[in-house]
Scaffold this motif. Sequence first.
Motif, PDB file in Angstrom:
ATOM      1  N   ILE A 147       0.842  -1.200   0.000  1.00 45.89           N
ATOM      2  CA  ILE A 147       0.000   0.000   0.000  1.00 45.89           C
ATOM      3  C   ILE A 147       0.879   1.254   0.000  1.00 45.89           C
ATOM      4  CG2 ILE A 147      -1.683   1.318   1.339  1.00 45.89           C
ATOM      5  CD1 ILE A 147      -2.845  -1.335   2.314  1.00 45.89           C
ATOM      6  N   ASP A 148       1.965   1.239   0.776  1.00 51.84           N
ATOM      7  CA  ASP A 148       2.901   2.369   0.764  1.00 51.84           C
ATOM      8  C   ASP A 148       3.523   2.549  -0.614  1.00 51.84           C
ATOM      9  OD1 ASP A 148       2.384   2.819   3.424  1.00 51.84           O
ATOM     10  OD2 ASP A 148       4.176   1.768   4.152  1.00 51.84           O
ATOM     11  N   ASN A 151       1.046   4.238  -2.872  1.00 54.82           N
ATOM     12  CA  ASN A 151       0.884   5.661  -2.581  1.00 54.82           C
ATOM     13  C   ASN A 151       2.091   6.484  -2.993  1.00 54.82           C
ATOM     14  OD1 ASN A 151      -1.661   5.233  -1.473  1.00 54.82           O
ATOM     15  ND2 ASN A 151      -0.842   4.879   0.588  1.00 54.82           N
ATOM     16  N   SER A 152       3.274   5.904  -2.849  1.00 57.12           N
ATOM     17  CA  SER A 152       4.489   6.674  -3.140  1.00 57.12           C
ATOM     18  C   SER A 152       4.993   6.482  -4.559  1.00 57.12           C
ATOM     19  CB  SER A 152       5.602   6.288  -2.158  1.00 57.12           C
ATOM     20  OG  SER A 152       5.948   4.917  -2.310  1.00 57.12           O
ATOM     21  N   ARG A 157      -3.342   3.848  -7.848  1.00 52.00           N
ATOM     22  CA  ARG A 157      -4.228   3.650  -6.693  1.00 52.00           C
ATOM     23  C   ARG A 157      -4.351   2.185  -6.270  1.00 52.00           C
ATOM     24  NH1 ARG A 157      -9.217   8.016  -7.436  1.00 52.00           N
ATOM     25  NH2 ARG A 157      -7.880   9.828  -7.815  1.00 52.00           N
ATOM     26  N   SER A 166     -13.217   5.986  -5.199  1.00 50.07           N
ATOM     27  CA  SER A 166     -12.016   6.614  -4.656  1.00 50.07           C
ATOM     28  C   SER A 166     -12.155   6.868  -3.158  1.00 50.07           C
ATOM     29  CB  SER A 166     -11.752   7.938  -5.390  1.00 50.07           C
ATOM     30  OG  SER A 166     -10.608   8.575  -4.879  1.00 50.07           O
ATOM     31  N   ALA A 168      -9.500   6.459   0.517  1.00 54.50           N
ATOM     32  CA  ALA A 168      -8.185   6.091   1.041  1.00 54.50           C
ATOM     33  C   ALA A 168      -8.222   4.670   1.589  1.00 54.50           C
ATOM     34  CB  ALA A 168      -7.780   7.064   2.139  1.00 54.50           C
TER      35      ALA A 168
END
Length: 820
Positions: A147-148, A151-152, A157, A166, A168
């Motif tokens: 997941i990190d 995101n990075s 997504r 959409s 988080a």
Amino acid sequence: MAQLFRWLLRIATGVVVIVVGALGLIYYFASRSLPDYTGTYEVAGISAPVEIVRDNADVPHIFGQTDEDVFYALGYAHAQDRLWQMTMLRRTVQGRLSELFGSRTLKIDSLLRRFDLYNLAVSSVEAQDARTRAMLNAYSAGVNAWIDEVNSGARGRGAPEMWVFSQAIAPWQPADSIAILKLMALQLSGHLQAEVLRARTSLALSPERVADILPDAPGTGTAALPRYAELVEDVPLFLADSHMPFDPLSPVKPLPLAGASNAWAAGVSRSATGSTLLANDPHLGLTAPSIWYLARLELSTGGVIGGTIPGLPLVLIGRSADLGWGLTSSYLDDQDVYIEEVNPQNPDEYRTPDGWAPFRSRDSIIAVAGAPAVTIKLQWTENGPVLPPDQYDLGAIRPAGHVTSVAWTALSDHDTSLSAGVGIMRAHNIDQAIAAAKDFIAPSQNLMLADRNQVAMKTIGAFPRRSLGHQSQGRLPTYGYLAQNRWIGTLPYATNPEFIDPEGGLLGNTNNKVLDRPFPEHMSFEWGDTQRINRWRLLMQSREVHTRESFIEAQLDTVSFTARSLLPLIGADLWFTGEAAPAGTLEAERQTALQLLADWNGEMNEHLPEPLIYAAWLRALQVRLISDDLGPLAEDYTHVEPLFIERVFRNTEGAAVWCDVAQSARIETCTEMARAALDDAIVWINDTYGQDLQSLRWGDAHQATHDHPTLGEVPILNWFVNIRQSTSGGDNTLLRGRTSGEEPNPFQNVHAAGYRGVYDFADPDSSVFIISTGQSGHPLSRHYDDLGELWRRGEYIPMSLDPALARAAAVGIMELVPRP
């Protein structure tokens, strides 16, 4: 005119460019979430490098220095391929679907909040043994590492669905995995619905006729139970249905689609290989992607390989070098429905054996997309959670001034089922596996085992202890304030059915009746199969010894014992009795249908017309038999009950009375009913598939519906995310393809073996397995459906623990290294 033409051409070209550009943009963003299976990634949370080798079927083979690092990598791989599926399972069990889907899923969320499975899972984390807690923490860290990365690293997504919905993604927690196992228990449960259906049916019929339509296995009905109205007073006799329509997002499936499965094993004396054999194919609702995910883990106790469920750090079914384990739904009666009397002077109290007591209650707020949040009041009695009348048809059996609650073994806040599963996975022989399964609570399963020398079957899960004086023996809802109806703990694990190395050398279960102990030591009155077991017994006993190939042949067998046994009964007075009739008339078509069925061997082959004629005939016959007696309730009997048809046509205990239409003056015979039902079936087939009976294909009606639970009903998108396949088999074949039972496509294959495995311990690396779609949950991945065609054709892929074989044709080798 020429100028107009030029402008129209420019406009058309512009539209095409815009459409192509938009499609290209959509593809670009959707493809960003396709994972790269090759490379080195620095991650936090592992102690040493971990290698994920994905073979040519995209099955990850994970090698690490510690077990925790291996489970970290499993979480990473699960999230790479099935992140959307994992988050949807978590959101479902938390009762938070409405945050995405609005009012459509409000009742689903309300039900899950009332069961409170997620909070029970949170409480159960500390009940796990230290090894399992370490594994859960490592797995969660692996999921969160991906997941990190999403995101990075601009990974689209994490899944294409995230662009549509959409929100988080919350970090993965150990409780999430335990909650998913509890969610599986809900999906596999059916006794609550069975109690309610029996209660509603008993309001309309005499006990003798209830015993016909809801027969006990095997065969003989029980007439000793009282009517539901004799147990619970003031029940409205003709209350309309109060249930909600089935939604693919709901974990609660219609009763005929409760858990099912096959498993069998051959000991050394019945194996041609010199060691044991085991086959397993658990049946669940078909989806795209499949609920199953294949994986191999190299642990400190040795390698294990088999089927996992994304979100669970566990090889749930599979094998090691020394032991194979499979699961079938046991059909243990682990649920009871209670009618709780509410204090007329104080609605916050209910009646107990000791007088009035307050409900345990709290408010719960459900956020709803596009609408105001909804607050519901959750209540519990000493027996269990209170469920509303619009769930499970409970409103149809609830008298005024009462509420309904449910007792269920899965409602434990010290649920150690996951720890038990880990112990089974790490066991090296049957004795160790049976000992490890002691702590398994729910969902109850028949655990089929084979080590190199023995085979065994043990029913695992908590057995409710009921009082000998229970008013309905757990078969009908009863008053919750009567002490004799309440559970008094659970039975000792040692009393669970157990079969080790039987004299005949063969063990098997098709959800059939396992044993017949008297109440209250019984296991169940409701069983999932009375038909497939007969075909399995014939195939097993037709050979002195078995091989991997004969087990595969049995797993893929499409001959219907039901067709072979029922057709001679219902057609006894119809075969070869028709008179000459002009071509194209109903009489002529009836004769054609009867001739086809007379020459048929009962094989439910996708390319044949006979299975469709037979299935439509039996469906129409049951409708004619029960509609006049049950009225609107007949719609709840969506699938043919073979034992009911047999009882009627054999006139068992007067069951032939069903053939007479109660509202007509004359007395109809069963032969007349059979003929009229065949005409009904032919008319339906003509309207649906055309008039040439000989050109029909069962596979056109019996398509496997691997539908995407979220996007499967969205126009245009459903062409990309749903997988449809022509399939053989049927409701009662070993190659089981359970039909929907619902118009307009009552014979679609909606519930089947999403996983098949056959293990040979004379040569363990010759074992094979398959899942019904592909490993990836990404519709743009070539691994989204690549295993599906093999599954449809009855083919398998190697199930080897040989690292060299995995590397030889790997589609990618990924290395996770500790972040400095």
